[in-house]
Scaffold this motif. Structure first.
Motif, PDB file in Angstrom:
ATOM      1  N   ASP A 214       0.827  -1.202   0.000  1.00  0.00           N
ATOM      2  CA  ASP A 214       0.000   0.000   0.000  1.00  0.00           C
ATOM      3  C   ASP A 214       0.864   1.257   0.000  1.00  0.00           C
ATOM      4  O   ASP A 214       2.038   1.226   0.411  1.00  0.00           O
ATOM      5  N   ALA A 215       0.298   2.359  -0.461  1.00  0.00           N
ATOM      6  CA  ALA A 215       1.030   3.631  -0.505  1.00  0.00           C
ATOM      7  C   ALA A 215       1.526   3.998   0.890  1.00  0.00           C
ATOM      8  O   ALA A 215       0.755   3.991   1.859  1.00  0.00           O
ATOM      9  N   GLY A 216       2.819   4.306   1.000  1.00  0.00           N
ATOM     10  CA  GLY A 216       3.406   4.702   2.271  1.00  0.00           C
ATOM     11  C   GLY A 216       3.702   3.564   3.220  1.00  0.00           C
ATOM     12  O   GLY A 216       4.206   3.785   4.327  1.00  0.00           O
ATOM     13  N   GLU A 217       3.420   2.330   2.814  1.00  0.00           N
ATOM     14  CA  GLU A 217       3.622   1.167   3.682  1.00  0.00           C
ATOM     15  C   GLU A 217       5.037   0.626   3.516  1.00  0.00           C
ATOM     16  O   GLU A 217       5.571   0.534   2.407  1.00  0.00           O
ATOM     17  N   GLU A 218       5.674   0.243   4.612  1.00  0.00           N
ATOM     18  CA  GLU A 218       6.990  -0.368   4.553  1.00  0.00           C
ATOM     19  C   GLU A 218       6.872  -1.814   4.094  1.00  0.00           C
ATOM     20  O   GLU A 218       5.857  -2.474   4.320  1.00  0.00           O
ATOM     21  N   LEU A 219       7.952  -2.328   3.465  1.00  0.00           N
ATOM     22  CA  LEU A 219       7.926  -3.676   2.918  1.00  0.00           C
ATOM     23  C   LEU A 219       7.648  -4.727   3.998  1.00  0.00           C
ATOM     24  O   LEU A 219       6.818  -5.615   3.811  1.00  0.00           O
ATOM     25  N   ARG A 220       8.335  -4.619   5.124  1.00  0.00           N
ATOM     26  CA  ARG A 220       8.170  -5.615   6.174  1.00  0.00           C
ATOM     27  C   ARG A 220       6.741  -5.593   6.726  1.00  0.00           C
ATOM     28  O   ARG A 220       6.121  -6.640   6.948  1.00  0.00           O
ATOM     29  N   ALA A 221       6.212  -4.411   6.909  1.00  0.00           N
ATOM     30  CA  ALA A 221       4.843  -4.283   7.403  1.00  0.00           C
ATOM     31  C   ALA A 221       3.853  -4.863   6.400  1.00  0.00           C
ATOM     32  O   ALA A 221       2.875  -5.523   6.774  1.00  0.00           O
ATOM     33  N   ALA A 222       4.109  -4.641   5.115  1.00  0.00           N
ATOM     34  CA  ALA A 222       3.229  -5.182   4.081  1.00  0.00           C
ATOM     35  C   ALA A 222       3.281  -6.708   4.069  1.00  0.00           C
ATOM     36  O   ALA A 222       2.258  -7.379   3.918  1.00  0.00           O
ATOM     37  N   ALA A 223       4.490  -7.260   4.235  1.00  0.00           N
ATOM     38  CA  ALA A 223       4.637  -8.712   4.255  1.00  0.00           C
ATOM     39  C   ALA A 223       3.876  -9.325   5.429  1.00  0.00           C
ATOM     40  O   ALA A 223       3.176 -10.342   5.283  1.00  0.00           O
TER      41      ALA A 223
END
Length: 332
Positions: A214-223
Protein backbone atom coordinates in the motif's frame (compact mmCIF):
# COMPACT_ATOMS: atom_id res chain seq x y z
CA UNK A 1 -6.30 -75.51 -14.87
CA UNK A 2 -9.24 -73.54 -16.37
CA UNK A 3 -8.81 -71.00 -13.57
CA UNK A 4 -5.15 -70.53 -14.45
CA UNK A 5 -6.01 -70.11 -18.12
CA UNK A 6 -8.69 -67.56 -17.26
CA UNK A 7 -6.29 -65.59 -15.05
CA UNK A 8 -3.61 -65.70 -17.73
CA UNK A 9 -6.07 -64.54 -20.40
CA UNK A 10 -7.25 -61.73 -18.13
CA UNK A 11 -3.66 -60.67 -17.47
CA UNK A 12 -2.81 -60.69 -21.16
CA UNK A 13 -5.92 -58.65 -21.93
CA UNK A 14 -5.00 -56.15 -19.23
CA UNK A 15 -1.46 -55.86 -20.58
CA UNK A 16 -2.84 -55.36 -24.08
CA UNK A 17 -5.24 -52.64 -22.92
CA UNK A 18 -2.54 -50.83 -20.93
CA UNK A 19 -0.13 -51.16 -23.85
CA UNK A 20 -2.66 -49.78 -26.33
CA UNK A 21 -3.56 -46.91 -23.99
CA UNK A 22 0.11 -46.13 -23.45
CA UNK A 23 0.79 -46.14 -27.19
CA UNK A 24 -2.14 -43.85 -27.97
CA UNK A 25 -1.30 -41.50 -25.09
CA UNK A 26 2.38 -41.36 -26.05
CA UNK A 27 1.41 -40.51 -29.64
CA UNK A 28 -0.98 -37.82 -28.45
CA UNK A 29 1.71 -36.39 -26.17
CA UNK A 30 4.18 -36.39 -29.04
CA UNK A 31 1.72 -34.44 -31.18
CA UNK A 32 1.23 -31.94 -28.35
CA UNK A 33 4.98 -31.43 -28.07
CA UNK A 34 5.18 -30.87 -31.83
CA UNK A 35 2.35 -28.35 -31.53
CA UNK A 36 4.16 -26.57 -28.70
CA UNK A 37 7.40 -26.43 -30.68
CA UNK A 38 5.56 -25.02 -33.69
CA UNK A 39 3.82 -22.43 -31.51
CA UNK A 40 7.16 -21.36 -30.03
CA UNK A 41 8.64 -21.02 -33.54
CA UNK A 42 5.71 -18.78 -34.49
CA UNK A 43 6.10 -16.71 -31.33
CA UNK A 44 9.84 -16.40 -31.90
CA UNK A 45 9.19 -15.19 -35.44
CA UNK A 46 6.62 -12.64 -34.20
CA UNK A 47 9.07 -11.30 -31.63
CA UNK A 48 11.81 -11.10 -34.27
CA UNK A 49 9.51 -9.17 -36.59
CA UNK A 50 8.69 -6.73 -33.79
CA UNK A 51 12.41 -6.14 -33.25
CA UNK A 52 12.89 -5.44 -36.97
CA UNK A 53 10.03 -2.93 -36.98
CA UNK A 54 11.42 -1.29 -33.84
CA UNK A 55 14.73 -0.69 -35.61
CA UNK A 56 12.81 0.96 -38.45
CA UNK A 57 11.03 3.14 -35.89
CA UNK A 58 14.35 4.31 -34.42
CA UNK A 59 15.42 5.55 -37.85
CA UNK A 60 12.41 7.86 -38.06
CA UNK A 61 13.29 11.55 -37.94
CA UNK A 62 10.58 12.39 -35.40
CA UNK A 63 11.82 9.94 -32.75
CA UNK A 64 14.00 11.46 -30.03
CA UNK A 65 17.64 10.39 -30.41
CA UNK A 66 17.95 9.11 -26.84
CA UNK A 67 14.67 7.20 -27.12
CA UNK A 68 15.87 5.71 -30.39
CA UNK A 69 19.14 4.53 -28.87
CA UNK A 70 17.30 2.89 -26.00
CA UNK A 71 14.90 1.11 -28.33
CA UNK A 72 17.71 -0.13 -30.58
CA UNK A 73 19.65 -1.48 -27.63
CA UNK A 74 16.57 -3.17 -26.17
CA UNK A 75 15.69 -4.74 -29.54
CA UNK A 76 19.27 -5.98 -29.90
CA UNK A 77 19.22 -7.51 -26.40
CA UNK A 78 15.85 -9.18 -27.01
CA UNK A 79 16.97 -10.77 -30.26
CA UNK A 80 20.13 -12.22 -28.74
CA UNK A 81 18.83 -13.22 -25.31
CA UNK A 82 19.01 -16.87 -24.28
CA UNK A 83 15.67 -18.57 -23.61
CA UNK A 84 15.89 -18.21 -19.78
CA UNK A 85 16.53 -14.47 -20.20
CA UNK A 86 14.19 -13.88 -23.12
CA UNK A 87 11.13 -12.89 -21.09
CA UNK A 88 13.02 -10.16 -19.22
CA UNK A 89 14.55 -8.82 -22.43
CA UNK A 90 11.25 -8.75 -24.31
CA UNK A 91 9.52 -7.11 -21.36
CA UNK A 92 12.22 -4.43 -21.26
CA UNK A 93 11.54 -3.70 -24.92
CA UNK A 94 7.82 -3.69 -24.23
CA UNK A 95 8.23 -1.08 -21.48
CA UNK A 96 10.06 1.26 -23.84
CA UNK A 97 7.45 0.77 -26.57
CA UNK A 98 4.70 1.60 -24.10
CA UNK A 99 6.32 5.00 -23.50
CA UNK A 100 6.92 5.72 -27.20
CA UNK A 101 5.13 8.75 -28.64
CA UNK A 102 3.60 7.20 -31.74
CA UNK A 103 2.14 10.42 -33.03
CA UNK A 104 5.55 11.32 -34.50
CA UNK A 105 5.66 8.16 -36.62
CA UNK A 106 4.53 8.03 -40.25
CA UNK A 107 1.04 6.46 -40.35
CA UNK A 108 2.24 3.43 -42.32
CA UNK A 109 5.05 2.70 -39.86
CA UNK A 110 2.79 3.23 -36.84
CA UNK A 111 0.32 0.74 -38.34
CA UNK A 112 3.11 -1.76 -39.00
CA UNK A 113 4.33 -1.47 -35.40
CA UNK A 114 0.79 -1.97 -34.07
CA UNK A 115 0.39 -5.01 -36.32
CA UNK A 116 3.70 -6.47 -35.13
CA UNK A 117 2.64 -6.01 -31.51
CA UNK A 118 -0.76 -7.61 -32.13
CA UNK A 119 0.93 -10.60 -33.72
CA UNK A 120 3.13 -11.00 -30.65
CA UNK A 121 0.03 -10.96 -28.43
CA UNK A 122 -1.75 -13.57 -30.56
CA UNK A 123 1.32 -15.78 -30.95
CA UNK A 124 1.97 -15.72 -27.20
CA UNK A 125 -1.61 -16.77 -26.47
CA UNK A 126 -1.44 -19.62 -29.00
CA UNK A 127 1.89 -20.74 -27.52
CA UNK A 128 0.64 -20.66 -23.94
CA UNK A 129 -2.51 -22.55 -24.93
CA UNK A 130 -0.33 -25.27 -26.46
CA UNK A 131 1.85 -25.36 -23.34
CA UNK A 132 -1.25 -25.61 -21.12
CA UNK A 133 -2.61 -28.61 -23.06
CA UNK A 134 0.77 -30.36 -23.08
CA UNK A 135 1.35 -29.86 -19.37
CA UNK A 136 -2.18 -31.01 -18.55
CA UNK A 137 -1.47 -34.39 -20.16
CA UNK A 138 2.06 -34.66 -18.74
CA UNK A 139 0.72 -34.06 -15.22
CA UNK A 140 -1.55 -37.11 -15.28
CA UNK A 141 -0.39 -39.68 -12.77
CA UNK A 142 -0.27 -42.63 -15.15
CA UNK A 143 1.61 -40.59 -17.73
CA UNK A 144 4.22 -39.71 -15.12
CA UNK A 145 4.42 -43.25 -13.74
CA UNK A 146 4.94 -44.77 -17.17
CA UNK A 147 7.27 -41.91 -18.21
CA UNK A 148 5.38 -41.49 -21.48
CA UNK A 149 6.90 -38.04 -22.03
CA UNK A 150 10.25 -39.71 -22.54
CA UNK A 151 13.14 -37.27 -22.72
CA UNK A 152 11.09 -34.41 -24.15
CA UNK A 153 11.79 -31.22 -22.16
CA UNK A 154 8.90 -29.77 -20.19
CA UNK A 155 7.43 -26.82 -22.12
CA UNK A 156 7.15 -23.51 -20.29
CA UNK A 157 4.75 -20.61 -20.53
CA UNK A 158 6.16 -17.43 -22.04
CA UNK A 159 5.29 -14.75 -19.51
CA UNK A 160 5.37 -11.27 -20.99
CA UNK A 161 2.91 -8.49 -20.35
CA UNK A 162 0.38 -7.57 -23.00
CA UNK A 163 0.39 -3.78 -22.89
CA UNK A 164 -1.37 -3.61 -26.22
CA UNK A 165 -5.00 -4.72 -26.24
CA UNK A 166 -6.17 -5.76 -29.67
CA UNK A 167 -7.77 -2.81 -31.41
CA UNK A 168 -6.84 -0.37 -28.64
CA UNK A 169 -4.00 2.04 -28.01
CA UNK A 170 -1.04 0.95 -25.94
CA UNK A 171 -1.18 1.63 -22.22
CA UNK A 172 1.92 1.98 -20.07
CA UNK A 173 2.35 -0.82 -17.48
CA UNK A 174 1.47 0.12 -13.92
CA UNK A 175 4.37 -0.13 -11.46
CA UNK A 176 3.43 -2.49 -8.62
CA UNK A 177 5.72 -3.16 -5.65
CA UNK A 178 4.84 -6.32 -3.74
CA UNK A 179 5.93 -7.95 -0.48
CA UNK A 180 5.92 -11.74 -0.43
CA UNK A 181 6.62 -14.33 2.26
CA UNK A 182 8.40 -17.66 1.86
CA UNK A 183 6.50 -19.37 4.68
CA UNK A 184 8.21 -22.59 5.78
CA UNK A 185 6.97 -25.10 8.36
CA UNK A 186 8.86 -27.43 10.70
CA UNK A 187 9.50 -29.89 7.87
CA UNK A 188 11.06 -27.24 5.62
CA UNK A 189 7.97 -27.22 3.41
CA UNK A 190 6.93 -23.96 1.78
CA UNK A 191 3.29 -22.85 1.57
CA UNK A 192 2.03 -22.06 -1.93
CA UNK A 193 -1.35 -21.03 -3.30
CA UNK A 194 -2.78 -22.35 -6.58
CA UNK A 195 -4.64 -19.79 -8.67
CA UNK A 196 -5.05 -18.03 -11.99
CA UNK A 197 -5.33 -14.67 -13.69
CA UNK A 198 -9.03 -13.69 -13.93
CA UNK A 199 -8.51 -13.11 -17.66
CA UNK A 200 -6.84 -16.51 -18.19
CA UNK A 201 -8.54 -19.08 -15.92
CA UNK A 202 -7.04 -21.93 -17.92
CA UNK A 203 -3.46 -21.01 -16.92
CA UNK A 204 -3.06 -22.21 -13.35
CA UNK A 205 0.10 -21.58 -11.33
CA UNK A 206 1.47 -21.79 -7.77
CA UNK A 207 2.77 -18.76 -5.90
CA UNK A 208 3.90 -17.65 -2.46
CA UNK A 209 2.00 -15.72 0.18
CA UNK A 210 1.99 -11.97 -0.45
CA UNK A 211 0.59 -9.06 -2.40
CA UNK A 212 0.82 -5.40 -3.26
CA UNK A 213 2.37 -2.81 -0.97
CA UNK A 214 0.00 0.00 0.00
CA UNK A 215 1.03 3.63 -0.51
CA UNK A 216 3.41 4.70 2.27
CA UNK A 217 3.62 1.17 3.68
CA UNK A 218 6.99 -0.37 4.55
CA UNK A 219 7.93 -3.68 2.92
CA UNK A 220 8.17 -5.62 6.17
CA UNK A 221 4.84 -4.28 7.40
CA UNK A 222 3.23 -5.18 4.08
CA UNK A 223 4.64 -8.71 4.25
CA UNK A 224 3.29 -9.22 7.79
CA UNK A 225 -0.11 -7.81 6.79
CA UNK A 226 -0.38 -10.06 3.73
CA UNK A 227 0.68 -13.07 5.80
CA UNK A 228 -2.09 -12.38 8.32
CA UNK A 229 -4.75 -11.70 5.68
CA UNK A 230 -3.99 -14.76 3.56
CA UNK A 231 -3.13 -17.38 6.20
CA UNK A 232 -4.43 -16.09 9.54
CA UNK A 233 -0.89 -16.45 10.95
CA UNK A 234 0.94 -13.77 12.90
CA UNK A 235 4.73 -13.74 12.97
CA UNK A 236 6.77 -11.29 15.09
CA UNK A 237 8.37 -8.64 12.90
CA UNK A 238 11.86 -9.49 14.17
CA UNK A 239 11.42 -13.13 13.05
CA UNK A 240 10.78 -12.13 9.45
CA UNK A 241 14.13 -12.51 7.63
CA UNK A 242 15.02 -10.39 4.65
CA UNK A 243 14.21 -9.28 2.11
CA UNK A 244 16.17 -12.31 0.93
CA UNK A 245 15.14 -12.16 -2.75
CA UNK A 246 14.03 -9.57 -5.27
CA UNK A 247 12.14 -10.36 -8.46
CA UNK A 248 11.43 -7.90 -11.26
CA UNK A 249 8.74 -9.08 -13.64
CA UNK A 250 6.36 -7.77 -16.26
CA UNK A 251 2.98 -9.46 -16.18
CA UNK A 252 -0.67 -9.02 -17.08
CA UNK A 253 -3.48 -9.32 -14.56
CA UNK A 254 -7.13 -9.10 -15.55
CA UNK A 255 -6.19 -7.32 -18.77
CA UNK A 256 -3.91 -4.71 -17.15
CA UNK A 257 -0.15 -4.74 -17.69
CA UNK A 258 2.04 -4.41 -14.61
CA UNK A 259 5.71 -3.73 -14.03
CA UNK A 260 6.19 -5.72 -10.84
CA UNK A 261 8.92 -5.53 -8.23
CA UNK A 262 8.57 -8.30 -5.65
CA UNK A 263 10.48 -8.47 -2.35
CA UNK A 264 10.61 -11.84 -0.58
CA UNK A 265 10.94 -12.40 3.18
CA UNK A 266 11.52 -15.72 4.95
CA UNK A 267 9.29 -16.80 7.84
CA UNK A 268 10.00 -20.12 9.58
CA UNK A 269 7.50 -21.97 11.75
CA UNK A 270 8.50 -24.67 14.22
CA UNK A 271 5.21 -26.55 13.93
CA UNK A 272 4.05 -28.94 11.20
CA UNK A 273 0.58 -29.33 9.70
CA UNK A 274 -0.04 -25.66 10.44
CA UNK A 275 -3.70 -24.74 9.81
CA UNK A 276 -4.14 -22.05 7.17
CA UNK A 277 -7.09 -19.66 7.50
CA UNK A 278 -8.01 -18.04 4.18
CA UNK A 279 -11.10 -16.25 5.47
CA UNK A 280 -9.23 -12.97 5.10
CA UNK A 281 -9.01 -13.32 1.33
CA UNK A 282 -10.15 -10.37 -0.74
CA UNK A 283 -12.97 -10.96 -3.22
CA UNK A 284 -10.63 -11.39 -6.20
CA UNK A 285 -8.51 -13.87 -4.24
CA UNK A 286 -11.58 -15.92 -3.37
CA UNK A 287 -12.47 -16.06 -7.07
CA UNK A 288 -9.02 -16.92 -8.39
CA UNK A 289 -7.31 -19.05 -5.72
CA UNK A 290 -8.44 -22.67 -5.78
CA UNK A 291 -6.35 -24.29 -3.04
CA UNK A 292 -3.10 -24.31 -1.09
CA UNK A 293 -0.57 -26.89 0.00
CA UNK A 294 2.87 -27.29 1.61
CA UNK A 295 5.70 -28.24 -0.76
CA UNK A 296 9.11 -29.77 -0.17
CA UNK A 297 12.03 -28.64 -2.34
CA UNK A 298 12.13 -32.10 -3.92
CA UNK A 299 8.46 -31.90 -4.86
CA UNK A 300 9.05 -28.50 -6.42
CA UNK A 301 11.90 -29.90 -8.52
CA UNK A 302 9.77 -32.79 -9.76
CA UNK A 303 6.45 -31.05 -10.41
CA UNK A 304 5.26 -30.27 -13.92
CA UNK A 305 3.11 -27.41 -12.54
CA UNK A 306 4.08 -23.79 -13.05
CA UNK A 307 5.55 -22.25 -9.88
CA UNK A 308 6.56 -18.65 -9.22
CA UNK A 309 9.23 -17.61 -8.72
CA UNK A 310 10.52 -19.96 -11.40
CA UNK A 311 13.76 -20.57 -9.48
CA UNK A 312 12.05 -21.45 -6.19
CA UNK A 313 13.09 -25.12 -6.23
CA UNK A 314 16.65 -24.09 -7.06
CA UNK A 315 17.17 -21.36 -4.47
CA UNK A 316 15.02 -22.60 -1.57
CA UNK A 317 17.46 -25.24 -0.19
CA UNK A 318 20.32 -22.74 0.00
CA UNK A 319 18.10 -20.28 1.83
CA UNK A 320 17.06 -22.86 4.42
CA UNK A 321 20.44 -24.54 4.92
CA UNK A 322 22.37 -21.50 6.12
CA UNK A 323 21.97 -18.20 7.93
CA UNK A 324 21.00 -15.27 5.75
CA UNK A 325 24.08 -13.14 5.00
CA UNK A 326 22.13 -9.89 4.61
CA UNK A 327 22.28 -9.80 0.81
CA UNK A 328 19.13 -9.53 -1.30
CA UNK A 329 19.55 -11.76 -4.34
CA UNK A 330 17.75 -11.48 -7.64
CA UNK A 331 15.57 -14.42 -8.71
CA UNK A 332 13.41 -15.18 -11.71
Amino acid sequence: MPVVITLLATLLLLVAVVGLWSLLTANRLDRLHVRTDAAWAALDAALARRAVVVRAVTATAGVDAEVGRGLRAAAYDAERARRPDREAAENALGRLLADLDRSVLPPALAAELADAEERVVLARRVHNDAVRDTLALRRRRRVRWLRLAGTAPRPEYFEIAEPVALGEEAAAPVFRPAARVVLVDGRDRVLLFHGHDPACPQEMFWFTVGGGVDAGEELRAAALRELWEETGLRVPADELVGPVWRRRVMFSWDGQAYDGEEWFFLARLSDVDVPVDTSGFEEVETRTIRRHRWWTAEELRETADTVYPLQLAEVLPGLLDSEWDGRTRSVR
